[in-house]
Design a protein around this motif. Structure first.
Motif, PDB file in Angstrom:
ATOM      1  N   MET A   1       0.819  -1.188   0.000  1.00 49.67           N
ATOM      2  CA  MET A   1       0.000   0.000   0.000  1.00 49.67           C
ATOM      3  C   MET A   1       0.871   1.262   0.000  1.00 49.67           C
ATOM      4  O   MET A   1       0.507   2.241  -0.630  1.00 49.67           O
ATOM      5  CB  MET A   1      -0.919  -0.009   1.223  1.00 49.67           C
ATOM      6  N   ALA A   2       1.997   1.203   0.723  1.00 48.52           N
ATOM      7  CA  ALA A   2       2.861   2.392   0.781  1.00 48.52           C
ATOM      8  C   ALA A   2       3.388   2.751  -0.605  1.00 48.52           C
ATOM      9  O   ALA A   2       3.424   3.922  -0.977  1.00 48.52           O
ATOM     10  CB  ALA A   2       4.013   2.153   1.744  1.00 48.52           C
ATOM     11  N   VAL A   3       3.763   1.743  -1.374  1.00 51.24           N
ATOM     12  CA  VAL A   3       4.288   2.007  -2.717  1.00 51.24           C
ATOM     13  C   VAL A   3       3.188   2.564  -3.613  1.00 51.24           C
ATOM     14  O   VAL A   3       3.404   3.520  -4.362  1.00 51.24           O
ATOM     15  CB  VAL A   3       4.905   0.728  -3.319  1.00 51.24           C
ATOM     16  N   LEU A   4       1.987   2.002  -3.527  1.00 48.99           N
ATOM     17  CA  LEU A   4       0.883   2.488  -4.360  1.00 48.99           C
ATOM     18  C   LEU A   4       0.502   3.927  -4.005  1.00 48.99           C
ATOM     19  O   LEU A   4       0.259   4.747  -4.890  1.00 48.99           O
ATOM     20  CB  LEU A   4      -0.324   1.569  -4.218  1.00 48.99           C
ATOM     21  N   PHE A   5       0.436   4.237  -2.710  1.00 47.70           N
ATOM     22  CA  PHE A   5       0.103   5.598  -2.306  1.00 47.70           C
ATOM     23  C   PHE A   5       1.178   6.593  -2.732  1.00 47.70           C
ATOM     24  O   PHE A   5       0.871   7.706  -3.159  1.00 47.70           O
ATOM     25  CB  PHE A   5      -0.118   5.685  -0.801  1.00 47.70           C
ATOM     26  N   PRO A  10       1.285  13.049  -6.776  1.00 50.14           N
ATOM     27  CA  PRO A  10       2.080  13.849  -7.704  1.00 50.14           C
ATOM     28  C   PRO A  10       3.287  14.501  -7.038  1.00 50.14           C
ATOM     29  O   PRO A  10       4.333  14.637  -7.658  1.00 50.14           O
ATOM     30  CB  PRO A  10       1.109  14.909  -8.216  1.00 50.14           C
ATOM     31  N   ALA A  11       3.137  14.905  -5.802  1.00 51.77           N
ATOM     32  CA  ALA A  11       4.269  15.533  -5.110  1.00 51.77           C
ATOM     33  C   ALA A  11       5.424  14.558  -4.958  1.00 51.77           C
ATOM     34  O   ALA A  11       6.588  14.927  -5.099  1.00 51.77           O
ATOM     35  CB  ALA A  11       3.829  16.043  -3.742  1.00 51.77           C
ATOM     36  N   PHE A  12       5.128  13.315  -4.705  1.00 47.17           N
ATOM     37  CA  PHE A  12       6.171  12.306  -4.562  1.00 47.17           C
ATOM     38  C   PHE A  12       6.875  12.077  -5.892  1.00 47.17           C
ATOM     39  O   PHE A  12       8.098  12.045  -5.956  1.00 47.17           O
ATOM     40  CB  PHE A  12       5.554  10.996  -4.057  1.00 47.17           C
ATOM     41  N   ILE A  14       7.022  14.033  -8.569  1.00 53.71           N
ATOM     42  CA  ILE A  14       7.751  15.219  -9.030  1.00 53.71           C
ATOM     43  C   ILE A  14       9.032  15.400  -8.230  1.00 53.71           C
ATOM     44  O   ILE A  14      10.083  15.713  -8.791  1.00 53.71           O
ATOM     45  CB  ILE A  14       6.844  16.465  -8.958  1.00 53.71           C
ATOM     46  N   ASN A  15       8.973  15.190  -6.919  1.00 53.93           N
ATOM     47  CA  ASN A  15      10.189  15.294  -6.110  1.00 53.93           C
ATOM     48  C   ASN A  15      11.181  14.187  -6.438  1.00 53.93           C
ATOM     49  O   ASN A  15      12.388  14.381  -6.339  1.00 53.93           O
ATOM     50  CB  ASN A  15       9.861  15.261  -4.617  1.00 53.93           C
ATOM     51  N   ALA A  16      10.693  13.013  -6.808  1.00 56.68           N
ATOM     52  CA  ALA A  16      11.582  11.891  -7.105  1.00 56.68           C
ATOM     53  C   ALA A  16      12.415  12.145  -8.360  1.00 56.68           C
ATOM     54  O   ALA A  16      13.505  11.606  -8.486  1.00 56.68           O
ATOM     55  CB  ALA A  16      10.780  10.606  -7.259  1.00 56.68           C
ATOM     56  N   ILE A  17      11.907  12.937  -9.287  1.00 61.55           N
ATOM     57  CA  ILE A  17      12.678  13.205 -10.499  1.00 61.55           C
ATOM     58  C   ILE A  17      13.540  14.459 -10.361  1.00 61.55           C
ATOM     59  O   ILE A  17      14.193  14.860 -11.305  1.00 61.55           O
ATOM     60  CB  ILE A  17      11.766  13.300 -11.738  1.00 61.55           C
ATOM     61  N   SER A  18      13.523  15.061  -9.184  1.00 55.35           N
ATOM     62  CA  SER A  18      14.353  16.236  -8.956  1.00 55.35           C
ATOM     63  C   SER A  18      15.658  15.814  -8.299  1.00 55.35           C
ATOM     64  O   SER A  18      16.020  14.643  -8.275  1.00 55.35           O
ATOM     65  CB  SER A  18      13.594  17.241  -8.084  1.00 55.35           C
ATOM     66  N   TYR A  19      16.358  16.762  -7.727  1.00 53.25           N
ATOM     67  CA  TYR A  19      17.637  16.477  -7.096  1.00 53.25           C
ATOM     68  C   TYR A  19      17.503  15.901  -5.693  1.00 53.25           C
ATOM     69  O   TYR A  19      18.475  15.531  -5.094  1.00 53.25           O
ATOM     70  CB  TYR A  19      18.497  17.747  -7.038  1.00 53.25           C
ATOM     71  N   THR A  23      12.895  10.776  -1.487  1.00 50.07           N
ATOM     72  CA  THR A  23      11.755  10.009  -1.985  1.00 50.07           C
ATOM     73  C   THR A  23      12.229   8.737  -2.677  1.00 50.07           C
ATOM     74  O   THR A  23      11.565   7.706  -2.606  1.00 50.07           O
ATOM     75  CB  THR A  23      10.905  10.855  -2.935  1.00 50.07           C
ATOM     76  N   ALA A  24      13.369   8.794  -3.312  1.00 54.90           N
ATOM     77  CA  ALA A  24      13.920   7.595  -3.931  1.00 54.90           C
ATOM     78  C   ALA A  24      14.329   6.586  -2.859  1.00 54.90           C
ATOM     79  O   ALA A  24      14.132   5.381  -3.028  1.00 54.90           O
ATOM     80  CB  ALA A  24      15.112   7.954  -4.806  1.00 54.90           C
TER      81      ALA A  24
END
Length: 115
Positions: A1-5, A10-12, A14-19, A23-24
């Protein structure tokens, strides 16, 4: 469930593709545990690969502290000890190639630029 949520947020994403790599780390640690809850050799190799990726992110300490209790849990059960060799085999490619390999490449570039 944690991975699906987290993937639905979107905030997760978008932050994951930033510096920011926190989140990664969260995603890698959650996937690591999900794969080890019902351990098989194949899932252990995949968990090790994800753990190796987490180790080569910005700071390896987060994954080391997170994975230590799970590794002790695997050691505690006699039937789960057979999962440790595939788990280590999953860690090795990322740690050797990305961790040590990238460090030696960057060190060589810095040393050659100083000359």
């Amino acid at each position: 469930m944690a991975v699906l949520f987290t993937l639905a947020s979107p905030a997760f994403v978008i932050n994951a593709i930033s510096y920011y790599s926190m989140t990664a780390h969260l995603l890698c640690n959650a996937a690591f545990v999900l794969l080890l809850l019902a351990p098989t050799p194949g899932r252990a190799v995949l968990a090790g690969a994800i753990g190796g990726l987490a180790l080569t992110l910005h700071n390896p300490l987060q994954h080391i502290l997170y994975a230590a209790p799970w590794l002790l849990w695997l050691l505690w059960g006699r039937d789960r000890r057979r999962i440790l060799p595939p788990l280590i085999a999953g860690y090795l490619p990322f740690v050797v190639v990305i961790g040590f390999g990238w460090h030696s490449i960057v060190s060589g570039l810095v040393n050659s630029a100083a000359i």
